[in-house]
Motif scaffolding. Sequence first.
Motif, PDB file in Angstrom:
ATOM      1  N   TRP A 158       0.832  -1.202   0.000  1.00 18.69           N
ATOM      2  CA  TRP A 158       0.000   0.000   0.000  1.00 18.69           C
ATOM      3  C   TRP A 158       0.871   1.259   0.000  1.00 18.69           C
ATOM      4  O   TRP A 158       0.523   2.261  -0.641  1.00 18.69           O
ATOM      5  N   LEU A 159       2.019   1.228   0.683  1.00 17.25           N
ATOM      6  CA  LEU A 159       2.936   2.359   0.616  1.00 17.25           C
ATOM      7  C   LEU A 159       3.470   2.533  -0.812  1.00 17.25           C
ATOM      8  O   LEU A 159       3.689   3.665  -1.266  1.00 17.25           O
ATOM      9  N   SER A 212       6.792  11.667  -2.560  1.00 16.48           N
ATOM     10  CA  SER A 212       6.644  10.220  -2.749  1.00 16.48           C
ATOM     11  C   SER A 212       7.334   9.390  -1.676  1.00 16.48           C
ATOM     12  O   SER A 212       7.161   8.167  -1.630  1.00 16.48           O
ATOM     13  N   VAL A 213       8.105  10.025  -0.791  1.00 18.82           N
ATOM     14  CA  VAL A 213       8.887   9.257   0.191  1.00 18.82           C
ATOM     15  C   VAL A 213       7.956   8.629   1.234  1.00 18.82           C
ATOM     16  O   VAL A 213       7.075   9.286   1.791  1.00 18.82           O
ATOM     17  N   VAL A 245      12.193  -0.192   5.700  1.00 16.35           N
ATOM     18  CA  VAL A 245      12.242   0.023   4.251  1.00 16.35           C
ATOM     19  C   VAL A 245      11.984   1.488   3.941  1.00 16.35           C
ATOM     20  O   VAL A 245      11.058   2.103   4.492  1.00 16.35           O
ATOM     21  N   LEU A 246      12.799   2.035   3.065  1.00 15.78           N
ATOM     22  CA  LEU A 246      12.604   3.371   2.517  1.00 15.78           C
ATOM     23  C   LEU A 246      12.063   3.220   1.103  1.00 15.78           C
ATOM     24  O   LEU A 246      12.607   2.450   0.309  1.00 15.78           O
ATOM     25  N   LEU A 247      10.989   3.940   0.783  1.00 14.61           N
ATOM     26  CA  LEU A 247      10.367   3.883  -0.544  1.00 14.61           C
ATOM     27  C   LEU A 247      10.319   5.286  -1.128  1.00 14.61           C
ATOM     28  O   LEU A 247      10.109   6.272  -0.411  1.00 14.61           O
ATOM     29  N   HIS A 284      12.000   7.908 -11.661  1.00 14.85           N
ATOM     30  CA  HIS A 284      11.762   7.617 -13.078  1.00 14.85           C
ATOM     31  C   HIS A 284      10.443   6.865 -13.278  1.00 14.85           C
ATOM     32  O   HIS A 284      10.382   5.859 -14.006  1.00 14.85           O
ATOM     33  N   ALA A 285       9.399   7.341 -12.601  1.00 11.68           N
ATOM     34  CA  ALA A 285       8.031   6.807 -12.716  1.00 11.68           C
ATOM     35  C   ALA A 285       7.882   5.405 -12.141  1.00 11.68           C
ATOM     36  O   ALA A 285       6.838   4.779 -12.314  1.00 11.68           O
ATOM     37  N   GLN A 286       8.903   4.897 -11.453  1.00 12.50           N
ATOM     38  CA  GLN A 286       8.833   3.588 -10.809  1.00 12.50           C
ATOM     39  C   GLN A 286       9.071   3.746  -9.311  1.00 12.50           C
ATOM     40  O   GLN A 286       9.747   4.684  -8.876  1.00 12.50           O
ATOM     41  N   VAL A 287       8.535   2.827  -8.535  1.00 12.18           N
ATOM     42  CA  VAL A 287       8.770   2.857  -7.095  1.00 12.18           C
ATOM     43  C   VAL A 287      10.083   2.141  -6.787  1.00 12.18           C
ATOM     44  O   VAL A 287      10.285   0.996  -7.207  1.00 12.18           O
ATOM     45  N   ALA A 288      10.968   2.839  -6.084  1.00 17.60           N
ATOM     46  CA  ALA A 288      12.234   2.258  -5.642  1.00 17.60           C
ATOM     47  C   ALA A 288      12.136   1.965  -4.145  1.00 17.60           C
ATOM     48  O   ALA A 288      11.432   2.657  -3.409  1.00 17.60           O
TER      49      ALA A 288
END
Length: 251
Positions: A121-122, A156-157, A189-191, A195-199
């Motif tokens: 969900w994050l 987004s973080v 976890v850091l999210l 570039h339009a993707q979740v890291a």
Amino acid sequence: MPAPPSLPELQRAFARALQGGEAPALHAWIAARGIDPAARLRIYRHAGYAIHVEVLATAFPALRRLLGEDSFDGLATRHAARHGNCSGNLQDYGADFADFIAAQAETAAWPWLDAVARLEWLRQQAVLAADEAPADAGALLAALANAQGTLRLRPSVRVLRSDWAVLDLWRHALLPDVATPEPAVPQAVLLWREHAQVAMRAIAPAQAAFAEALCRRAPLADALAEAQAVDAATPPEALLQPLLEHALFAA
């Protein structure tokens, strides 16, 4: 025949019927056209469930893989029937799914499943968050010099601290060559979106506490104190390192 209900009354009765409730008063106002009104409502209800299950399958792919498609679809259908979507935007649907999974008797043997759901969900929140440019070096240095000021992270973080190896479990579910992890290993976890993707990356508990505090817009001094309460040996530069490495401070 009684007076026809108002449009809001019809809409509320239809919504109750879609959620699995009985709506016999609605039947008189449904054109049968060869299909019994109650059966016509069931068609809409089952179609609604299918849409909600598909939304959850899209948002929680690792959880679906870990549970198996049949088990996941059954739980998702039950969630749709009991809770549904309280928002007009299907992208909001699933915010409570991790809590729902944790409360189900059949998932009790795998207490880490809801942690994977929380991570997913994050990821959903991160991918939908607004965009904002990273801070330039001068502005960042000025902000770091003011202990009572705040350091803003990019929208987004997200941060997750878990009692389970949640990132390793997620990777094992979706990546073909990742070995089965030992679940009972705490992981933070850091999210963020890149570039339009979740890291995602695993970080130390003190780093997670620091980033969580910044996400809440806590002053820098308070964020440092929260991190030191977790691990007093972690130096400030180590707390900043993952955020600086990925340019996660906002302009």
